[in-house]
Design a protein around this motif. Structure first.
Motif, short mmCIF file in Angstrom:
data_model
loop_
_atom_site.label_atom_id
_atom_site.label_comp_id
_atom_site.label_asym_id
_atom_site.label_seq_id
_atom_site.Cartn_x
_atom_site.Cartn_y
_atom_site.Cartn_z
N TYR A 162 6.76 10.15 0.34
CA TYR A 162 5.64 9.24 0.14
C TYR A 162 5.65 8.25 1.30
CZ TYR A 162 8.88 5.72 -1.81
OH TYR A 162 9.90 4.81 -1.99
N ASN A 215 1.06 5.71 -0.48
CA ASN A 215 0.38 6.99 -0.45
C ASN A 215 1.39 8.03 -0.91
OD1 ASN A 215 -0.51 9.60 0.58
ND2 ASN A 215 -1.95 8.51 1.90
N SER A 224 0.87 -1.18 0.00
CA SER A 224 0.00 0.00 0.00
C SER A 224 0.90 1.22 0.00
CB SER A 224 -0.90 0.02 1.24
OG SER A 224 -1.81 -1.04 1.19
N LYS A 270 -2.27 12.08 -1.27
CA LYS A 270 -3.21 11.92 -0.14
C LYS A 270 -4.14 10.72 -0.27
CE LYS A 270 -3.22 16.91 0.43
NZ LYS A 270 -4.04 18.11 0.46
N THR A 271 -3.72 9.70 -1.01
CA THR A 271 -4.59 8.54 -1.25
C THR A 271 -3.78 7.26 -1.08
OG1 THR A 271 -5.85 9.80 -2.89
CG2 THR A 271 -6.06 7.41 -2.97
N TRP A 272 -4.33 6.32 -0.31
CA TRP A 272 -3.70 5.00 -0.18
C TRP A 272 -4.15 4.14 -1.35
CZ3 TRP A 272 0.26 3.85 2.73
CH2 TRP A 272 0.49 4.61 3.88
N THR A 273 -3.20 3.53 -2.03
CA THR A 273 -3.48 2.66 -3.17
C THR A 273 -2.81 1.32 -2.93
OG1 THR A 273 -3.48 4.58 -4.64
CG2 THR A 273 -3.24 2.42 -5.68
N GLY A 325 2.08 13.80 -4.16
CA GLY A 325 1.98 12.62 -5.03
C GLY A 325 2.75 12.78 -6.32
N PRO A 328 2.53 7.21 -7.28
CA PRO A 328 1.49 7.24 -6.25
C PRO A 328 0.66 8.51 -6.31
CG PRO A 328 3.70 7.08 -5.27
CD PRO A 328 3.86 7.16 -6.75
#
Length: 161
Positions: free
Chosen positions: A153, A88, A86, A119-122, A93, A116
């Motif tokens: 990150y 972020n 995971s 501000k988003t977890w992928t 980003g 990435p």
């Protein structure tokens, strides 16, 4: 009650069934801390176990060509088909990160690049065949920046599956 022929067919079917990959437990590299003999051999600014909500991801930031590099004794990833994690991208980003397997302490060129999101977890799944690592004795994984410095990150839940 099943007939003798039905019972024999069922047993024969079991014998021909392929084993599930789920039988090989995930090899955890990092989940709030390094596990299973993995060590930080990075050549980037790395902070392990940074509190972030309920988790403790790795925070990484670096100069051109620097990398988060995690190392352990070499092993052949038999039974595993992918590297998952995971990530972020932090406040901005868009970092350009090449993911590489390490063999004999040297990165294997793979050209597998991710960027990435801010501000988003992928959740990322990288097939080992894309890292040109199938059947090779791997002793590390690196997330290497490219020709420019990159903003922080965060990465966690790194494992082979």
């Amino acid at each position: 009650m099943p007939t003798r022929r039905g019972f024999i067919a069922a047993v024969a079917g079991l014998a021909l069934a392929k084993p599930s990959l789920a039988e090989t437990p995930a090899l955890i590299i990092y989940d709030d801390e390094l596990r299973n003999g993995w060590q930080n051999w990075s050549w980037a600014k790395v902070d392990l176990s940074v509190p972030a909500g309920g988790a403790k991801p790795i925070k990484v930031q670096g100069e051109p060509w620097s990398a988060l590099a995690l190392h352990r004794d070499a092993f052949i990833p038999a039974g595993y088909t992918k590297l998952t994690f995971s990530i972020n991208g932090g406040a901005l980003g868009g970092q350009s990160l090449m993911i590489k397997a390490m063999v004999d302490g040297k990165p294997v060129d793979s050209n597998y690049v991710i960027q990435p999101k801010a501000k988003t977890w992928t959740q990322v799944e990288v097939p080992l065949k894309e890292l040109i690592a199938e059947g090779k004795a791997i002793d590390g994984i690196a997330w290497q920046g490219q020709a420019t410095a990159y903003n922080p990150y965060y990465i966690t839940r790194i494992q082979f599956e």
